[in-house]
Design an enzyme around this catalytic site. Sequence first.
Site, short mmCIF file in Angstrom:
data_model
loop_
_atom_site.label_atom_id
_atom_site.label_comp_id
_atom_site.label_asym_id
_atom_site.label_seq_id
_atom_site.Cartn_x
_atom_site.Cartn_y
_atom_site.Cartn_z
CB ALA B 137 -3.04 -5.10 -4.22
N GLY B 144 -3.64 0.90 6.20
CA GLY B 144 -2.56 1.40 5.36
C GLY B 144 -1.23 0.92 5.87
CB THR B 145 1.48 2.84 7.51
OG1 THR B 145 0.98 3.92 6.76
CG2 THR B 145 2.98 2.82 7.39
NE ARG B 282 7.86 4.51 2.20
CZ ARG B 282 7.74 3.70 3.22
NH1 ARG B 282 8.77 3.42 3.99
NH2 ARG B 282 6.57 3.16 3.50
N GLY B 398 -3.81 34.87 -10.87
CA GLY B 398 -5.01 34.15 -11.28
C GLY B 398 -4.73 33.05 -12.28
CD GLU B 421 5.00 2.94 -1.58
OE1 GLU B 421 4.08 2.21 -2.00
OE2 GLU B 421 5.92 2.52 -0.86
#
Lengths: 185, 462
Positions: B137, B144-145, B282, B398, B421
């Site tokens: 967390a 965020g970043t 990443r 579709g 991330e």
Amino acid sequence: SSHKTYSDLQIVQDFEHVTRRAVLQAMDKLKIASGTMPDAWNRCSVELSKAARWHIRLYIVRIVLSKISTAPEDLKPVLRTLAKLYIFDLQVSNKGHFMEEGYMSAQQIDELKEGIWDAMSTIRPDAVSIVDAFAIHEIELKSVLGRRDGNVYPGLMEWTKHSQLNEKDVPVAFDKYLAPIIKKL
Amino acid sequence: NPDITEERLKATFDVDRFTEFYHGGLKRLKSRRKVERYLEEHAELRDIRPTPFMSRDELIDNSIRKLAGMAKFNEMIDLNDIEKTTYFLQMVHVRDSMPFSLHYLMFLPVLNSQASPEQLATWMPLALSGTVIGTYAQTEMGHGTNLSKLETTATYDPNTQEFILHTPTISGAKWWPGSLGKFCNHAIIVANLWTQGKCEGPHPFWVQIRDSETHEALKNVRLGDIGPKLSLNGSDNGYLIFDNFRIPRENMLMRHSKVLPDGTYVKPPHSKLAYGGMVFVRSMMVRDIANHLANAVTIATRYSAVRRQGEPVPGKGEVKILDYQTQQYRIFPYIAKAIAFRIAGEELQVIFREVSKQLKKGEASQLPDIHALSSGLKALVTFEVQQGIEQCRLACGGHGYSHASGIPELSAFSCGSCTYEGDNLVLMLQVAKYLTKAVTSPVASGICAYLHKKSSALQSAL
């Protein structure tokens, strides 16, 4: 050279040229802005992020060509065709960058387009086998349309058995809300 | 189906050899097939019915059922073979996520890279045994970043030798859609460290948030679920608030930086050492997201080989839609991209392993390079994969809109990766910042060497 003889080295040089240009242009803009504006970085950020994207594209192009050069000989033709499709499409889709200050001409872009159509025709008979070669298991694919045996339409009828709506012919919500209204009409 | 069989007979290359190349060699391919066989033989690890028919509660129930069953299959969980383990978990839970997803993908790798050897000796057995269900967390509702502005604080109290974790505002609530709210009992919490009256920036802490037996939230910890997400609904969408919650000093992850009992802060040897975990995630993401595109093009290509539409020559019958150039242009460039991105992701992992070895020796000079590269690749690949999946959806007409195609799930899963991330645009700007340094440094080497070269010709040699 034609798209058929466009070498890996030439391709990388062309991407390096475009990327270097994008990076240096963004930096020049930033340098000028920095002298006059406190939020210079923010005002240059779209061009800066585009330059960064070119840097990453260049990395991918370089690494893909390098990796394919080490592939088994019998796989090289199909891998090279796929790589060229990726690269030529990238160049044609961003032709403005490649044509700036006459680095590439309209004729050269046309040559790259021919390369794309050539690559697509070459890939066509191999397409299903290429995706088969990814060897994605049906458990992971979770797709009726993409099932390996190709029996899509019987698969779709199988799929209908899981729908809770099919457990009753007349949906509960119809009985609850619509039926009373229809009866009154 | 004769149409798809006909296609397979046309192949101009050896499919098995391609598979071997694509998956990085026969050994890795065999390991992968072993996992697949295992799943085929253990029906209890598979879904009872297709997950798109399940409600959120059923989806979570289904994930937990498979998870609980997995304890019997611990032979497939081997942290020394992360590739096999992640593939096994991926095959059990596919794209639905589950309470342990972040445990394996982030909690353990971050612990591994940020905890000291003594801490690892204590915590790793707990984390591997399943008594600890962990997540990571860092993100907050309002941040965020931009890590330096995280609001959650960890203030060291030398009198009790404890850190006091505190969430000063609602925007500082931890927000992590990876089972933080309901299923995890531990989390690695990233908080701004304060000691001796000074902020030393964000640092990671091992924090128990729920009781190990009752699973109730600990006192002074408030946590829950925000609600459904576009995808990954097998795990909750958690929030977490601390109210002056105390943890022992030893719970700060101290491989690189430390706080001594008297409150003295010991700096890491390199300021970016803490980025190792992010780079790892990443590097995994790039390859995994490329795999989603590979899934989508597989679906679109196979379907296009059996779907017939239009009759260009009357009386000759309908043609396969794969024969239309427009359909080919929708799909084939993305087949090529799936391969290109996979190669880039594989290479990134090779570089990551190399840099990790150097980091263990205290050499961190290549960390900025790989941090920028992983950020940029993550941003570019996730964005383009998202576009590719959409093209594949359109290529299925579709039916591409139906969950039966599998494409809505791929699309929903992949679009999350554009923001988790690190938001893609923020990441691209980080790459730009790195490039500004490379341009202005007297010597650029490695992947930036081209910036200091001159174009070899005024015109392309094409």
